[in-house]
Design an enzyme around this catalytic site. Structure first.
Site, PDB file in Angstrom:
ATOM      1  N   GLY A   8       2.848  10.476   3.233  1.00  0.00           N
ATOM      2  CA  GLY A   8       3.464   9.903   2.122  1.00  0.00           C
ATOM      3  C   GLY A   8       3.104  11.070   1.047  1.00  0.00           C
ATOM      4  N   LEU A  61       5.548   8.553  11.329  1.00  0.00           N
ATOM      5  CA  LEU A  61       4.817   7.493  11.371  1.00  0.00           C
ATOM      6  C   LEU A  61       5.290   6.798  12.547  1.00  0.00           C
ATOM      7  CD1 LEU A  61       4.526   5.817   7.955  1.00  0.00           C
ATOM      8  CD2 LEU A  61       2.981   7.444   9.146  1.00  0.00           C
ATOM      9  N   SER A 127      -1.438  -3.385  -0.834  1.00  0.00           N
ATOM     10  CA  SER A 127      -0.566  -3.574  -2.100  1.00  0.00           C
ATOM     11  C   SER A 127      -0.725  -4.983  -2.818  1.00  0.00           C
ATOM     12  CB  SER A 127       0.916  -3.532  -1.832  1.00  0.00           C
ATOM     13  OG  SER A 127       1.847  -4.021  -2.546  1.00  0.00           O
ATOM     14  N   GLU A 129       1.377  -6.762  -3.230  1.00  0.00           N
ATOM     15  CA  GLU A 129       2.402  -7.945  -2.603  1.00  0.00           C
ATOM     16  C   GLU A 129       1.649  -8.633  -1.386  1.00  0.00           C
ATOM     17  OE1 GLU A 129       5.639  -8.342  -3.314  1.00  0.00           O
ATOM     18  OE2 GLU A 129       5.629  -7.423  -5.160  1.00  0.00           O
ATOM     19  N   TYR A 151       7.637  -6.727   3.937  1.00  0.00           N
ATOM     20  CA  TYR A 151       6.676  -5.564   3.152  1.00  0.00           C
ATOM     21  C   TYR A 151       5.367  -6.092   2.944  1.00  0.00           C
ATOM     22  CZ  TYR A 151       4.621  -2.359   0.013  1.00  0.00           C
ATOM     23  OH  TYR A 151       3.791  -1.528  -0.737  1.00  0.00           O
TER      24      TYR A 151
END
Length: 326
Positions: A8, A61, A127, A129, A151
């Protein structure tokens, strides 16, 4: 000279981390998709300033062999696994791609390290999240996860994979549970960049209104430049551990809007329209970090304040429009 490998690397965090590590005299390597090498002008714009100082490797990935080959070749001292399908709204539309890329990608990275470079230190980008439908506020390292999107689920799985490799194989592997962090390098699909760009366009009469979803959602927003330092600090410790990284301050999307529009002398209420299509199927209403552990154990704290972040993003997009970049 230490060697770092970043997945990334062409993204917001990857570009800031690369600059940070170069300043620390690291040899910086990055994993990117082949298509990025074929279109460097558009796909590698965040790395423009340092392109000649870093080494890029084509990999995916979704391919264990390609990642294993890169890790075996580079033999990095530190691995920063930042790559993921990270746009939450898209994870509702394409759950299969999000889960496949994020979960398998993390597994492939860890398995490649186990096979070819077990002494590397590994950082996994978690994260906020992962907390999703929060069971307590603020959230710390002991807060129960309750993800509300594919996600978030993929990040919880990556967290567990990382912890399992740490405990099963005695890896130095740590997860940074990072709360929202933004910058002028944020992707256009994220609400903060959507706002800053819209403000710049509206000010220049290139756009008339801005459609958004739930502007009452509250987040803990910091600057990506501060957060990449926390990533690095995690891998400088004597013992691997997971850390919540955030500012400990909370702001709503509406606050972000207000500061952005007021910065250019406008009232957001005159331009913002609420559109139900931008609401998530399973909303995450509030996220707030308790960064006590990061402060006490890493010696980390954010330097850039929320209002400064918002204004920097708006100013950057104003300049880009003036320079005809858009």
């Amino acid at each position: 000279m230490k060697k770092a490998l970043i997945t990334g690397i062409s993204g917001q965090d990857g570009s800031y981390l690369s600059e940070f590590l170069l300043e620390k005299n690291y040899e910086v390597h990055g994993v990117i998709r082949r298509v990025a090498l074929e279109d460097e002008t558009h796909r590698l714009w965040r790395l423009r300033r340092i392109r000649d100082k870093i080494k890029l490797h084509s990999g995916s990935l979704e391919s264990f062999p390609s990642l294993a080959k890169i890790i075996n070749k580079v033999q990095p001292d530190e691995i920063y696994h930042l790559a993921a399908q990270s746009y939450v709204a898209n994870s509702f539309e394409d759950e299969f791609s999000t889960l496949n890329t994020n979960i398998n990608g993390t597994h492939y990275m860890l398995a490649s390290m186990k096979e070819f470079s077990p002494k590397s230190k590994f950082y996994f980008a978690g994260s906020s999240e992962m907390f999703g439908k929060t069971v307590e506020t603020p959230q710390n390292e002991n807060t129960k996860f309750y993800p509300r999107s594919a996600y978030g689920i993929s990040k919880v799985t990556g967290f567990e994979l990382t912890r399992n490799y740490r405990e099963a194989y005695n890896f130095f592997a740590s997860t940074g549970i990072l709360f929202n962090h933004e910058s002028p390098r944020r992707g256009f699909e994220f609400v903060t960049r959507k706002i800053s760009l819209a403000v710049a366009k509206i000010k220049n009469k290139l756009q008339k209104e801005l459609s958004l979803g739930n502007i009452q959602a509250k987040r803990d927003w910091g600057h990506a430049k501060d957060y990449v330092e926390a990533m690095w600090l995690m891998l400088q410790q004597s013992v691997p551990a997971d850390h919540v990284i955030g500012t400990g301050e909370q702001h709503s999307v509406e606050e972000f809007l207000k500061i952005s529009f007021e910065h250019v002398g406008l009232n957001y209420k005159d331009y913002v329209k609420i559109d139900k299509k931008f609401f998530r199927p399973a909303e995450v209403e509030t996220l707030l970090a308790d960064p006590t552990n990061a402060k006490n154990k890493l010696g980390w704290k954010p330097k850039i304040k929320f209002e400064s972040l918002v204004k920097e993003m708006v100013e950057s997009d104003l300049k880009n429009i003036k320079d005809n970049i858009y």
